[in-house]
Design a protein around this motif. Sequence first.
Motif, short mmCIF file in Angstrom:
data_model
loop_
_atom_site.label_atom_id
_atom_site.label_comp_id
_atom_site.label_asym_id
_atom_site.label_seq_id
_atom_site.Cartn_x
_atom_site.Cartn_y
_atom_site.Cartn_z
N GLU A 306 0.83 -1.21 0.00
CA GLU A 306 0.00 0.00 0.00
C GLU A 306 0.86 1.25 0.00
O GLU A 306 0.55 2.24 -0.66
CB GLU A 306 -0.92 0.01 1.23
CG GLU A 306 -2.29 -0.55 1.01
CD GLU A 306 -3.08 0.27 -0.02
OE1 GLU A 306 -3.55 1.38 0.31
OE2 GLU A 306 -3.23 -0.20 -1.16
N ARG A 309 1.99 1.94 -3.42
CA ARG A 309 0.90 2.50 -4.24
C ARG A 309 0.69 3.98 -3.92
O ARG A 309 0.55 4.81 -4.83
CB ARG A 309 -0.40 1.72 -3.97
CG ARG A 309 -1.58 2.19 -4.81
CD ARG A 309 -2.82 1.37 -4.54
NE ARG A 309 -3.45 1.68 -3.26
CZ ARG A 309 -4.36 2.64 -3.08
NH1 ARG A 309 -4.71 3.41 -4.12
NH2 ARG A 309 -4.91 2.85 -1.91
N GLU A 313 1.29 7.14 -6.47
CA GLU A 313 0.21 8.05 -6.82
C GLU A 313 0.58 9.49 -6.45
O GLU A 313 0.28 10.43 -7.20
CB GLU A 313 -1.07 7.64 -6.10
CG GLU A 313 -2.27 8.52 -6.36
CD GLU A 313 -2.67 8.61 -7.82
OE1 GLU A 313 -3.34 9.59 -8.21
OE2 GLU A 313 -2.31 7.70 -8.61
N GLU A 367 -9.04 2.20 1.69
CA GLU A 367 -10.04 3.26 1.51
C GLU A 367 -9.61 4.55 2.20
O GLU A 367 -9.90 5.65 1.72
CB GLU A 367 -11.40 2.81 2.02
CG GLU A 367 -11.45 2.33 3.46
CD GLU A 367 -11.17 0.85 3.64
OE1 GLU A 367 -11.61 0.29 4.67
OE2 GLU A 367 -10.51 0.25 2.75
N ASN A 369 -6.43 5.45 2.59
CA ASN A 369 -5.37 5.97 1.72
C ASN A 369 -5.95 6.64 0.48
O ASN A 369 -5.47 7.70 0.04
CB ASN A 369 -4.43 4.84 1.32
CG ASN A 369 -3.80 4.16 2.53
OD1 ASN A 369 -3.58 4.79 3.56
ND2 ASN A 369 -3.52 2.87 2.40
N ASP A 370 -7.00 6.04 -0.08
CA ASP A 370 -7.66 6.65 -1.24
C ASP A 370 -8.23 8.01 -0.89
O ASP A 370 -8.13 8.96 -1.67
CB ASP A 370 -8.78 5.73 -1.75
CG ASP A 370 -8.25 4.49 -2.43
OD1 ASP A 370 -7.08 4.47 -2.84
OD2 ASP A 370 -9.02 3.51 -2.55
#
Length: 384
Positions: A306, A309, A313, A367, A369-370
Motif C-alpha cells: 500500500e 501504491r 500516486e 479506503e 489511503n484513497d
Amino acid sequence: MAPEPSQETTSAPSPATRLTEGPLLRAAVRDIPAYVPGRPPAPRAGRPTYKLSSNENPYPPLPGVLEAAIEAAGRMNRYPDMGCSQLYAALADRLQVPAQRLAAGTGSVAVLYHLLQAFCESGDEVVYAWRSFEAYPIAVSVTGATSVQVPLTPDARHDLPAMANAVGERTKVVIVCTPNNPTGPAVRRAELETFLDRVPPHVVVVIDEAYREFVRPDEGANGDGVVDGVDLQRGRPNVVAMRTFAKAYGLAGFRVGYVVADEAIAAAVRACALPFGVSSVAQAAAVASLDREAALLERVDAIVAERARVVGELGRQGWEIPEAQGNFVWLPLGDRSAELAAAAEEAGIMVRPFAGDGVRVTIGEPEANDGFLAVAEAFRRGAR
C-alpha cells in the motif's frame, strides 16, 4: 524577653506564604516541550472517518494473540511477572541473544527514558537528528541533560558525518532513528558503521528501530545495506538496539518495547524501570505475536505494498517526497502543513502536521489511503 535578631531573620515562611509561592519545579521540567499525539477523527453522521495520524497498524489482532491477551486478563488480580521471563525467553530465542542482554518497558519510549536516566544528568549532552521522533527532546529534558539537534540533510536523511562532529566531551548518548520518524528515510548499514567507528566507546549509541520491519532494500537501501541493530550490537558494547511491538506487531495499545544491549547497559535500564511496568496482558500478547510472526509479517508486506501504491500516486500528482521506509509518508510542506491537515480533517481524515516542517501520513486501510490521496490531489491543484 525579645527574640534575638538571628532568630527573626531565619524564621520559616508562613504556611500562607508557602501556599502562594507554590512548589518549586526543576528548571528542566518547567521547560519540557509537550508531546503532541496524533488526534483521532471526530465522529461524522453518515460519513466514514479515518485516523492516519499515529502510525498505527490498521489490522486487528490475529486470532491467538487476542485469546492470549484475554486469558492473561483473567489473572488481573495478580501482579505481572516483573522479570518478563517468558517474554525475555521468547525474544532471546527469536534474536539469538542471551536474556541478560534484554530490557523491556512500557513501549520503546519508556525504555529510552530509563536508559537516559541511567546515563545522563545535568551538564551532559544527547545528540540526535532533527526533525526526528518528537519524544526525544522530552526524554532528554527530564534528565536535565541538553539536546544537541543536528539538522537533517535536504532529502530528510540523517547527516551522520555532522552528527559525529557534534559528539563532544559532554556527550553521553547518541540516538539514530532508522527509518526516521517522521520523515521516512532509512540509514544504510555502511554509513552507520562508518559513523559508529567515529563515536568514542564510552558514548552510548541507541539505534531506534521502531519501523525496521517496513524497510525494503529495493525501495532505497541496496541489498546488504539494511541496518540490523541487534547484529551491530553484538560486536560493539556501546551500541543499543531499541525495538517495539507497537508498529509491525500491532500492539500499540499494550505498550511493549525493549532494548538489546551489553549486559551492563541492559541491567542499568532494568534498574531504572518502573516495577511491574509491562502488564501481564501486554507480555502475553507480545509472546503470542512472536509465535505468529510469519502471519503478522504478511500483514506488514500488505502495508508496504500500500505504501508503494500511495508513493506512486503522490508522485503522479507531482509531489516530491523523501524515501518512505516506515509505515507512513512525509510531505515537506513547511508553513503550509497546517493547511493540508485542515483539508484532510474536513474530509474526515486525521493526519499529523508538524508546524513549519511537514505532514506525516500513516499508511492505513486502502479506503483511508484513497481518501487522503484525493485530498492531496485537490490540495496540490489549488496550490498551483
